[in-house]
Design an enzyme around this catalytic site. Structure first.
Site, PDB file in Angstrom:
ATOM      1  N   ALA A 119       0.865  -1.177   0.000  1.00  0.00           N
ATOM      2  CA  ALA A 119       0.000   0.000   0.000  1.00  0.00           C
ATOM      3  C   ALA A 119       0.901   1.227   0.000  1.00  0.00           C
ATOM      4  O   ALA A 119       2.047   1.164   0.457  1.00  0.00           O
ATOM      5  CB  ALA A 119      -0.851  -0.001   1.258  1.00  0.00           C
TER       6      ALA A 119
ATOM      7  N   GLY B   5       0.558  -5.053   0.523  1.00  0.00           N
ATOM      8  CA  GLY B   5      -0.577  -5.132  -0.397  1.00  0.00           C
ATOM      9  C   GLY B   5      -0.218  -5.782  -1.729  1.00  0.00           C
ATOM     10  O   GLY B   5      -1.081  -6.366  -2.393  1.00  0.00           O
TER      11      GLY B   5
ATOM     12  N   GLU C 167      -0.471  -9.350  -1.062  1.00  0.00           N
ATOM     13  CA  GLU C 167      -1.907  -9.644  -0.913  1.00  0.00           C
ATOM     14  C   GLU C 167      -2.607  -9.687  -2.279  1.00  0.00           C
ATOM     15  O   GLU C 167      -3.483 -10.521  -2.517  1.00  0.00           O
ATOM     16  CB  GLU C 167      -2.560  -8.597   0.002  1.00  0.00           C
ATOM     17  CG  GLU C 167      -2.088  -8.726   1.438  1.00  0.00           C
ATOM     18  CD  GLU C 167      -2.580  -7.594   2.322  1.00  0.00           C
ATOM     19  OE1 GLU C 167      -2.166  -6.438   2.090  1.00  0.00           O
ATOM     20  OE2 GLU C 167      -3.393  -7.861   3.217  1.00  0.00           O
TER      21      GLU C 167
ATOM     22  N   GLU D 298       4.140  -5.352   7.252  1.00  0.00           N
ATOM     23  CA  GLU D 298       3.318  -4.312   7.903  1.00  0.00           C
ATOM     24  C   GLU D 298       3.671  -4.098   9.367  1.00  0.00           C
ATOM     25  O   GLU D 298       3.571  -2.985   9.880  1.00  0.00           O
ATOM     26  CB  GLU D 298       1.816  -4.645   7.775  1.00  0.00           C
ATOM     27  CG  GLU D 298       1.238  -4.416   6.385  1.00  0.00           C
ATOM     28  CD  GLU D 298       1.397  -5.606   5.446  1.00  0.00           C
ATOM     29  OE1 GLU D 298       2.168  -6.528   5.754  1.00  0.00           O
ATOM     30  OE2 GLU D 298       0.738  -5.600   4.392  1.00  0.00           O
TER      31      GLU D 298
HETATM   32  N1  COA Z   1       4.569   3.275  -0.545  1.00  0.00           N
HETATM   33  C1  COA Z   1       4.954   4.444  -1.083  1.00  0.00           C
HETATM   34  N2  COA Z   1       6.130   4.608  -1.713  1.00  0.00           N
HETATM   35  C2  COA Z   1       6.935   3.551  -1.807  1.00  0.00           C
HETATM   36  C3  COA Z   1       6.602   2.298  -1.260  1.00  0.00           C
HETATM   37  C4  COA Z   1       5.354   2.176  -0.618  1.00  0.00           C
HETATM   38  N3  COA Z   1       4.919   1.011  -0.104  1.00  0.00           N
HETATM   39  N4  COA Z   1       7.603   1.427  -1.494  1.00  0.00           N
HETATM   40  C5  COA Z   1       8.549   2.125  -2.160  1.00  0.00           C
HETATM   41  N5  COA Z   1       8.137   3.399  -2.358  1.00  0.00           N
HETATM   42  C6  COA Z   1       8.865   4.477  -3.042  1.00  0.00           C
HETATM   43  C7  COA Z   1       9.977   5.030  -2.172  1.00  0.00           C
HETATM   44  O1  COA Z   1       9.483   6.000  -1.267  1.00  0.00           O
HETATM   45  C8  COA Z   1      10.899   5.623  -3.222  1.00  0.00           C
HETATM   46  O2  COA Z   1      10.354   6.844  -3.653  1.00  0.00           O
HETATM   47  P1  COA Z   1      11.277   8.196  -3.646  1.00  0.00           P
HETATM   48  O3  COA Z   1      12.327   7.890  -4.683  1.00  0.00           O
HETATM   49  O4  COA Z   1      10.309   9.265  -4.061  1.00  0.00           O
HETATM   50  O5  COA Z   1      11.818   8.317  -2.271  1.00  0.00           O
HETATM   51  C9  COA Z   1      10.750   4.660  -4.390  1.00  0.00           C
HETATM   52  O6  COA Z   1       9.531   3.967  -4.178  1.00  0.00           O
HETATM   53  C10 COA Z   1      11.869   3.631  -4.467  1.00  0.00           C
HETATM   54  O7  COA Z   1      11.931   2.965  -3.238  1.00  0.00           O
HETATM   55  P2  COA Z   1      13.285   2.781  -2.397  1.00  0.00           P
HETATM   56  O8  COA Z   1      12.918   2.517  -0.972  1.00  0.00           O
HETATM   57  O9  COA Z   1      14.223   3.925  -2.660  1.00  0.00           O
HETATM   58  O10 COA Z   1      13.874   1.461  -3.089  1.00  0.00           O
HETATM   59  P3  COA Z   1      14.862   0.405  -2.448  1.00  0.00           P
HETATM   60  O11 COA Z   1      15.291  -0.466  -3.572  1.00  0.00           O
HETATM   61  O12 COA Z   1      15.894   1.073  -1.635  1.00  0.00           O
HETATM   62  O13 COA Z   1      13.946  -0.468  -1.434  1.00  0.00           O
HETATM   63  C11 COA Z   1      11.992  -1.687  -0.764  1.00  0.00           C
HETATM   64  C12 COA Z   1      12.918  -1.270  -1.916  1.00  0.00           C
HETATM   65  C13 COA Z   1      10.803  -2.415  -1.370  1.00  0.00           C
HETATM   66  C14 COA Z   1      12.735  -2.623   0.194  1.00  0.00           C
HETATM   67  C15 COA Z   1      11.524  -0.433   0.012  1.00  0.00           C
HETATM   68  O14 COA Z   1      11.035   0.510  -0.915  1.00  0.00           O
HETATM   69  C16 COA Z   1      10.451  -0.694   1.024  1.00  0.00           C
HETATM   70  O15 COA Z   1      10.724  -1.218   2.091  1.00  0.00           O
HETATM   71  N6  COA Z   1       9.189  -0.313   0.701  1.00  0.00           N
HETATM   72  C17 COA Z   1       8.074  -0.434   1.617  1.00  0.00           C
HETATM   73  C18 COA Z   1       7.601  -1.858   1.717  1.00  0.00           C
HETATM   74  C19 COA Z   1       6.465  -1.985   2.718  1.00  0.00           C
HETATM   75  O16 COA Z   1       6.631  -1.774   3.901  1.00  0.00           O
HETATM   76  N7  COA Z   1       5.283  -2.328   2.219  1.00  0.00           N
HETATM   77  C20 COA Z   1       4.111  -2.500   3.025  1.00  0.00           C
HETATM   78  C21 COA Z   1       3.291  -1.272   3.023  1.00  0.00           C
HETATM   79  S1  COA Z   1       1.857  -1.477   4.035  1.00  0.00           S
END
Ligand code: COA
Length: 260
Positions: free
Chosen positions: A67, A112, A115, A135
């Site tokens: 999400a 999500g 999911e 989460e």
């Molecule tokens: N919601 C909103 N934005 C997200 C996102 C999310 N779930 N996951 C990634 N992004 C965005 C980041 O903010 C970043 O945007 P920016 O460049 O404007 O800062 C862009 O996507 C790239 O992500 P980044 O974190 O820089 O990539 P990474 O390769 O370093 O890490 C992940 C990848 C997937 C490990 C990391 O993005 C992450 O942990 N995301 C969240 C996962 C999560 O907790 N999901 C459950 C949500 S309920």
């Protein structure tokens, strides 16, 4: 012309590839994407002559990284509960869709995103895919059916561990757990998914819808799955497709199903 902001539909013969199209945000599911998924699976699919839908993520890195955390931040209890119900309803629509839906998981399928993949009927993963329900690291739990479907797919013990730790697993681990059906090299992911879609295209479409409904019936409280199966079996027996399928077998030819 593509009328969606966050989805990119691509027709390939009878297959509709639906790209989640926010690659800069790792295809995070925001409110617009939810609305557009709802609209696509409610009626939008009719604009395409598809017998199978493949959902995948745009870009190299992600199927969907969950999400949209920026939209989650600051939600009230009431808003969060209503978002959870909305997400559940849309993913249920996908799970109950009459056409088979394949998740071609090309990268991160987190929160999500995992999911959504679990709501699809078949999951094919690139060897680079990563799955998880992180989460708890954000102080919340999965809200779009994740606590329920993960148990259904991989069993309570391992599901509870993954939900509690928020740990990510790789594609091979997901395969061993039964979370995905196949793992392929990244460059073969779409070909493999289309190959399965092509096979499904040769099957009776009403029968495919009957399988989807009957499998789902198992998980609906108060529904007798065996009774549901018998009623569906009976209803299908009076279709032209059943007449065609059995005739084709007897006449040693390929069936030409019409979905009637
Ligand atoms: N919601 C909103 N934005 C997200 C996102 C999310 N779930 N996951 C990634 N992004 C965005 C980041 O903010 C970043 O945007 P920016 O460049 O404007 O800062 C862009 O996507 C790239 O992500 P980044 O974190 O820089 O990539 P990474 O390769 O370093 O890490 C992940 C990848 C997937 C490990 C990391 O993005 C992450 O942990 N995301 C969240 C996962 C999560 O907790 N999901 C459950 C949500 S309920």
């Amino acid at each position: 012309m593509n009328s969606y902001q966050t989805l990119l539909p691509e027709s390939k013969d009878h297959v509709l590839i639906l790209h989640l199209n926010r690659p800069d945000a790792l295809n995070a599911l925001n409110a617009t994407m939810f609305d557009e998924l709802d609209s696509f699976f409610t009626g939008g699919y009719q604009d395409y002559n598809a017998s199978c839908v493949i959902i995948t993520g745009k870009g190299e890195k992600a199927f969907a990284a969950g999400a949209d955390i920026k939209e989650l931040h600051g939600l009230s209890s009431q808003q969060a509960e209503s978002l959870s119900r909305k997400g559940q309803k849309i993913f249920q629509k996908i799970e109950e869709f009459h056409l088979p839906v394949i998740a071609a998981v090309n990268g991160f399928a987190l929160g999500g995103g995992c999911e959504l993949a679990m709501a699809c009927h078949i999951r094919i993963a690139s060897s680079k895919a990563k799955f998880g329900q992180p989460e708890v690291s954000l102080g919340i739990i999965p809200g779009y059916g994740g606590t329920q479907r993960l148990i259904q797919l991989i069993g309570k013990g391992k599901a509870t561990e993954l939900l509690l730790t928020g740990d990510m697993i790789n594609a091979e681990e997901a395969l061993q757990l039964g979370l995905v059906n196949y793992v392929t090299e990244p460059e073969q992911l779409m070909d493999r998914s289309i190959e399965i879609a092509n096979k499904l295209h040769t099957r009776g479409p009403l029968a495919l819808a009957g399988v989807i409904k009957s499998v789902n019936a198992h998980f609906i409280p108060g529904i007798d799955g065996y009774g549901f199966e018998s009623r569906t079996f009976g209803a299908l027996a009076s279709t032209n497709d059943f007449e065609e399928g059995t005739s084709a077998f007897i006449e040693k030819r390929k069936p030409a199903f019409q979905g009637k």
